[in-house]
Design a protein around this motif. Structure first.
Motif, PDB file in Angstrom:
ATOM      1  N   HIS A   1       0.812  -1.163  -0.090  1.00 51.46           N
ATOM      2  CA  HIS A   1      -0.110  -0.043   0.030  1.00 51.46           C
ATOM      3  C   HIS A   1       0.896   1.258  -0.043  1.00 51.46           C
ATOM      4  CE1 HIS A   1      -3.262  -2.871   1.512  1.00 51.46           C
ATOM      5  NE2 HIS A   1      -3.718  -2.164   0.837  1.00 51.46           N
ATOM      6  N   ALA A   2       0.187   2.338  -0.848  1.00 58.43           N
ATOM      7  CA  ALA A   2       1.158   3.638  -0.721  1.00 58.43           C
ATOM      8  C   ALA A   2       0.620   4.390   0.615  1.00 58.43           C
ATOM      9  CB  ALA A   2       0.718   4.208  -1.952  1.00 58.43           C
ATOM     10  N   ARG A   3       1.103   3.927   1.591  1.00 62.85           N
ATOM     11  CA  ARG A   3       0.945   4.756   2.829  1.00 62.85           C
ATOM     12  C   ARG A   3       1.193   6.307   2.900  1.00 62.85           C
ATOM     13  NH1 ARG A   3       0.346   1.123   6.934  1.00 62.85           N
ATOM     14  NH2 ARG A   3       0.844  -1.181   6.296  1.00 62.85           N
ATOM     15  N   PRO A   4       0.227   6.928   3.117  1.00 61.82           N
ATOM     16  CA  PRO A   4       0.220   8.634   3.105  1.00 61.82           C
ATOM     17  C   PRO A   4       1.398   9.123   4.187  1.00 61.82           C
ATOM     18  CG  PRO A   4      -1.752   8.206   4.120  1.00 61.82           C
ATOM     19  CD  PRO A   4      -1.335   6.885   3.649  1.00 61.82           C
ATOM     20  N   MET A   5       2.130  10.233   3.860  1.00 64.77           N
ATOM     21  CA  MET A   5       3.108  10.777   4.891  1.00 64.77           C
ATOM     22  C   MET A   5       2.351  12.252   5.024  1.00 64.77           C
ATOM     23  SD  MET A   5       6.494   9.231   3.285  1.00 64.77           S
ATOM     24  CE  MET A   5       7.491   9.998   4.836  1.00 64.77           C
ATOM     25  N   SER A   6       1.807  12.290   6.205  1.00 65.29           N
ATOM     26  CA  SER A   6       1.431  13.542   6.856  1.00 65.29           C
ATOM     27  C   SER A   6       2.532  14.736   6.554  1.00 65.29           C
ATOM     28  CB  SER A   6       0.963  13.669   8.291  1.00 65.29           C
ATOM     29  OG  SER A   6      -0.002  12.662   8.635  1.00 65.29           O
ATOM     30  N   GLY A   7       2.008  15.928   6.109  1.00 63.52           N
ATOM     31  CA  GLY A   7       2.770  17.171   5.798  1.00 63.52           C
ATOM     32  C   GLY A   7       3.909  16.902   4.638  1.00 63.52           C
ATOM     33  N   LEU A   8       3.990  15.719   3.945  1.00 66.94           N
ATOM     34  CA  LEU A   8       5.073  15.672   3.075  1.00 66.94           C
ATOM     35  C   LEU A   8       4.939  16.645   1.976  1.00 66.94           C
ATOM     36  CD1 LEU A   8       7.317  14.141   1.887  1.00 66.94           C
ATOM     37  CD2 LEU A   8       5.753  12.549   0.674  1.00 66.94           C
ATOM     38  N   MET A   9       3.560  16.753   1.283  1.00 67.97           N
ATOM     39  CA  MET A   9       3.425  17.640   0.131  1.00 67.97           C
ATOM     40  C   MET A   9       3.594  19.223   0.509  1.00 67.97           C
ATOM     41  SD  MET A   9       3.116  15.233  -1.984  1.00 67.97           S
ATOM     42  CE  MET A   9       3.068  16.313  -3.323  1.00 67.97           C
ATOM     43  N   ASP A  10       3.217  19.580   1.727  1.00 64.18           N
ATOM     44  CA  ASP A  10       3.286  20.900   1.988  1.00 64.18           C
ATOM     45  C   ASP A  10       4.929  21.226   2.216  1.00 64.18           C
ATOM     46  OD1 ASP A  10       0.514  21.178   2.291  1.00 64.18           O
ATOM     47  OD2 ASP A  10       0.647  20.639   4.247  1.00 64.18           O
TER      48      ASP A  10
ATOM     49  N   VAL B   1       1.356  11.694 -15.555  1.00 65.20           N
ATOM     50  CA  VAL B   1       1.587  10.536 -16.363  1.00 65.20           C
ATOM     51  C   VAL B   1       0.308   9.692 -16.595  1.00 65.20           C
ATOM     52  CG1 VAL B   1       3.842  10.328 -15.486  1.00 65.20           C
ATOM     53  CG2 VAL B   1       1.910   9.196 -14.103  1.00 65.20           C
ATOM     54  N   ASP B   2      -0.970  10.324 -16.183  1.00 63.91           N
ATOM     55  CA  ASP B   2      -2.124   9.721 -16.073  1.00 63.91           C
ATOM     56  C   ASP B   2      -2.548   9.054 -17.360  1.00 63.91           C
ATOM     57  OD1 ASP B   2      -4.401   8.915 -14.547  1.00 63.91           O
ATOM     58  OD2 ASP B   2      -5.566  10.472 -15.040  1.00 63.91           O
ATOM     59  N   SER B   3      -2.401   9.523 -18.579  1.00 73.74           N
ATOM     60  CA  SER B   3      -2.873   9.402 -19.887  1.00 73.74           C
ATOM     61  C   SER B   3      -1.754   8.278 -20.663  1.00 73.74           C
ATOM     62  CB  SER B   3      -3.229  10.444 -20.874  1.00 73.74           C
ATOM     63  OG  SER B   3      -1.858  11.111 -21.121  1.00 73.74           O
ATOM     64  N   SER B   4      -0.869   7.854 -19.817  1.00 71.87           N
ATOM     65  CA  SER B   4       0.244   7.139 -20.641  1.00 71.87           C
ATOM     66  C   SER B   4      -0.087   5.554 -20.139  1.00 71.87           C
ATOM     67  CB  SER B   4       1.671   7.578 -19.977  1.00 71.87           C
ATOM     68  OG  SER B   4       1.826   8.897 -20.271  1.00 71.87           O
TER      69      SER B   4
ATOM     70  N   VAL C   1       7.555  10.518  -5.726  1.00 74.33           N
ATOM     71  CA  VAL C   1       6.216  10.903  -5.027  1.00 74.33           C
ATOM     72  C   VAL C   1       4.949  10.519  -5.531  1.00 74.33           C
ATOM     73  CG1 VAL C   1       5.207  12.349  -3.246  1.00 74.33           C
ATOM     74  CG2 VAL C   1       7.740  12.334  -3.297  1.00 74.33           C
ATOM     75  N   ASP C   2       4.130   9.979  -5.098  1.00 71.84           N
ATOM     76  CA  ASP C   2       2.701   9.876  -5.568  1.00 71.84           C
ATOM     77  C   ASP C   2       2.198  10.824  -5.016  1.00 71.84           C
ATOM     78  OD1 ASP C   2       0.163   9.092  -6.097  1.00 71.84           O
ATOM     79  OD2 ASP C   2       0.398   6.706  -5.732  1.00 71.84           O
ATOM     80  N   VAL C   3       1.754  11.781  -6.023  1.00 65.25           N
ATOM     81  CA  VAL C   3       1.043  13.172  -5.337  1.00 65.25           C
ATOM     82  C   VAL C   3      -0.142  12.790  -4.985  1.00 65.25           C
ATOM     83  CG1 VAL C   3       0.569  15.422  -6.161  1.00 65.25           C
ATOM     84  CG2 VAL C   3       2.639  14.515  -7.217  1.00 65.25           C
TER      85      VAL C   3
ATOM     86  N   ILE D   1       4.836  -1.429  -5.325  1.00 60.77           N
ATOM     87  CA  ILE D   1       3.803  -0.582  -4.722  1.00 60.77           C
ATOM     88  C   ILE D   1       2.979  -0.166  -5.746  1.00 60.77           C
ATOM     89  CG2 ILE D   1       5.462   1.467  -5.727  1.00 60.77           C
ATOM     90  CD1 ILE D   1       3.880   1.324  -2.274  1.00 60.77           C
ATOM     91  N   GLN D   2       1.686   0.436  -5.195  1.00 56.78           N
ATOM     92  CA  GLN D   2       0.735   0.742  -6.126  1.00 56.78           C
ATOM     93  C   GLN D   2       1.050   1.916  -7.248  1.00 56.78           C
ATOM     94  OE1 GLN D   2      -1.676   1.944  -2.574  1.00 56.78           O
ATOM     95  NE2 GLN D   2      -3.360   1.038  -3.691  1.00 56.78           N
ATOM     96  N   LYS D   3       0.543   1.579  -8.274  1.00 54.04           N
ATOM     97  CA  LYS D   3       0.950   2.437  -9.532  1.00 54.04           C
ATOM     98  C   LYS D   3       0.416   3.964  -9.183  1.00 54.04           C
ATOM     99  CE  LYS D   3      -0.266   3.258 -14.575  1.00 54.04           C
ATOM    100  NZ  LYS D   3      -1.333   4.407 -14.265  1.00 54.04           N
ATOM    101  N   PRO D   4       1.000   4.735  -9.271  1.00 50.02           N
ATOM    102  CA  PRO D   4       0.458   6.221  -9.259  1.00 50.02           C
ATOM    103  C   PRO D   4      -0.485   6.653 -10.032  1.00 50.02           C
ATOM    104  CG  PRO D   4       2.857   6.409 -10.019  1.00 50.02           C
ATOM    105  CD  PRO D   4       2.644   5.029  -9.496  1.00 50.02           C
ATOM    106  N   VAL D   5      -1.533   7.323  -9.775  1.00 50.79           N
ATOM    107  CA  VAL D   5      -2.508   7.804 -10.756  1.00 50.79           C
ATOM    108  C   VAL D   5      -2.538   9.467 -10.705  1.00 50.79           C
ATOM    109  CG1 VAL D   5      -4.940   7.970 -11.201  1.00 50.79           C
ATOM    110  CG2 VAL D   5      -4.093   5.972 -10.275  1.00 50.79           C
ATOM    111  N   GLY D   6      -2.497   9.845 -12.010  1.00 52.50           N
ATOM    112  CA  GLY D   6      -2.145  11.235 -12.034  1.00 52.50           C
ATOM    113  C   GLY D   6      -0.926  12.036 -12.461  1.00 52.50           C
ATOM    114  N   ARG D   7      -0.217  12.581 -11.124  1.00 54.21           N
ATOM    115  CA  ARG D   7       1.133  13.190 -11.179  1.00 54.21           C
ATOM    116  C   ARG D   7       2.067  12.375 -10.237  1.00 54.21           C
ATOM    117  NH1 ARG D   7      -0.192  18.604  -9.215  1.00 54.21           N
ATOM    118  NH2 ARG D   7      -1.841  17.663  -8.074  1.00 54.21           N
TER     119      ARG D   7
END
Length: 452
Positions: A271-280, A347-350, A423-425, A402-408
């Motif tokens: 599972h792609a576990r989220p990391m709090s505050g990473l994107m900020d 990368v969503d349309s690839s 990073v999986d945005v 790991i799960q394939k990222p969706v979007g960016r």
């Protein structure tokens, strides 16, 4: 094989491995012909490249097609032999004193024409005996091809499954370590409860490891069963036509039933576990990237190279024999030489894509080839395999469970540590982080896609 067929003619229609009439005959480049099934078993048992069992010449082609001329000649010879057998007086119908030229498919018996018209057999499917024999030989050949392909499929699955165990646990431990390092980089954002994520990743990997081992045992058991049935079918090749007609049906049913439920290799995915505050935190270093030098090149082989990865005793290597595909590649207008930068790529349309950074020298000689020893390109690669996707990192080539990222996909380049993170945005999750100090030279952003 006694008949009016000349012995020299029969010899030319004989398999040089089993010494029976050729069944599903194939001819090698050297000119020697064999039963398809005999050749497969011979090559499977040989510890060397595929060679002719007679002259030992290496065969460049292993996916051989049926030699239709030989097959038709064998059919003529078989029919002649069967006719000679049936017309002998001891084989005549004891009641009507006629040749048993009819085969009853229901009770697997040979009948004369009058017997086939009785109430006992009237509603059954009947065939001329020679025609029935040809049909059964054809069914035997087709079933053996199907069964052997299933055995080979299980072999490939076993290889994939065994490859996945060690690399899965490697990724699980690496991922836990990578997350620790990222949290150390952003201590104000660290949350105490997220320390449990590290142990959770390892436990999740161990769970998949046990499931893979269990599936491995299931596949080995199924392979043993199929090989036993295949050996029984090979023994049927030694039978006279009449015995084949009487005995083959049950063995075909057993073979078909055994092929219905073939265990598939597991595709573990953490599972792609989220990391709090990473994107900020990453957005503090966000830069705008412009891509140029766009190329559309049918010889870009990054994705086919990754799909062709194989494991050997001496480690991981990349096969460069895959067929070329058409892809679109581009790289950044400026190189990065210092500081910290973060950018994102959609990368969503690839169906296949690769993102990361590359050395200028790799781009100047760019031909799309990927080598496991290549330290000029640091990429996250997504490839479509059958009906699923797999992620890989390059330099060295490493499977990522790991799960394939969706979007960016986000990329964080830190020249202070000499590292690159993906990073999986959408999931706010770390995908992969290269070790500190992997590069100290200028690099440019790079992207390569195959658009739908």
């Amino acid at each position: 094989m006694a008949s009016d067929i000349p012995a020299a003619f029969q010899k030319e229609l004989t398999c040089l491995v089993c010494l029976n009439y050729l069944l599903d005959p194939v001819t090698l480049g050297c000119g020697h012909s064999f039963c398809w099934c005999c050749l497969c078993v011979f090559w499977d048992q040989a510890e060397e490249p595929a060679r002719c069992p007679v002259c030992r010449q290496q065969s460049e082609q292993t996916n051989l097609k049926t030699n239709l001329l030989l097959k038709n000649l064998v059919s003529i010879a078989r029919n002649a032999n069967l006719f000679q057998f049936l017309k002998s007086e001891e084989q005549w119908c004891g009641t009507h004193k006629e040749i048993k030229e009819i085969f009853c498919d229901a009770d697997k018996s040979l009948l004369c024409l009058l017997c086939s018209q009785t109430d006992e057999h009237g509603d059954h499917r009947h065939l001329p005996t020679e025609e029935a024999a040809e049909e059964y030989w054809e069914r035997l050949a087709n079933q053996m091809r199907s069964l052997w392909e299933k055995i080979q499929e299980i072999d490939r699955s076993l290889q994939k499954n065994s490859q996945g165990t060690d690399s899965l646990m490697f990724y699980a431990y690496q991922r836990g370590d990578m997350m620790r390092k990222v949290y150390q980089m952003v201590p104000p954002l660290f949350q105490e409860e997220e320390i449990y994520y590290f142990d959770g990743i390892i436990k999740e990997g161990q769970k998949f490891y046990k499931l893979i081992q269990k599936r491995q045992e299931e596949m080995i058991g199924k392979k043993t069963v199929l090989r036993k049935i295949y050996k029984e079918l090979m023994n049927m090749c030694n039978k006279p036509d009449v015995e084949l007609l009487q005995e083959l049906g049950d063995k075909l049913m057993r073979s078909e039933a055994a092929q219905l439920h073939i265990p598939r290799p597991l595709l573990p995915e953490l599972h792609a576990r989220p990391m709090s505050g990473l994107m900020d935190w990453l957005n503090h270093f966000k830069v705008k990237i412009s891509f140029s030098n766009e190329v559309s090149n049918q010889h870009i082989r990054v994705f086919d190279d990754v799909r062709s990865l194989k494991y050997r005793d001496d480690g991981l290597y990349v096969s460069l024999d895959a067929s070329p595909s058409k892809y679109f590649a581009a790289w950044g207008t400026r190189a990065f030489t210092s500081g910290k930068q973060y950018w994102e790529v959609d990368v969503d349309s690839s169906w296949d894509w690769a993102v990361g950074v590359c050395r200028d020298s790799w781009l100047r000689k760019f031909d799309g080839l990927l080598s496991d020893s290549n330290r000029d390109s640091f990429l996250l690669v997504c490839v479509k395999e059958d009906n699923h996707y797999r992620l890989w990192a390059t330099a060295p080539t490493t499977p990522l469970y790991i799960q394939k990222p969706v979007g960016r996909v986000g990329m964080f380049l830190d020249f202070h540590t000499g590292s690159l993170s993906f990073v999986d945005v959408a999931r706010r999750s770390l995908i992969w982080r290269y070790e500190d100090g992997v590069f100290t030279f200028p690099v440019k952003p790079f992207t390569c896609t195959g658009h739908l």
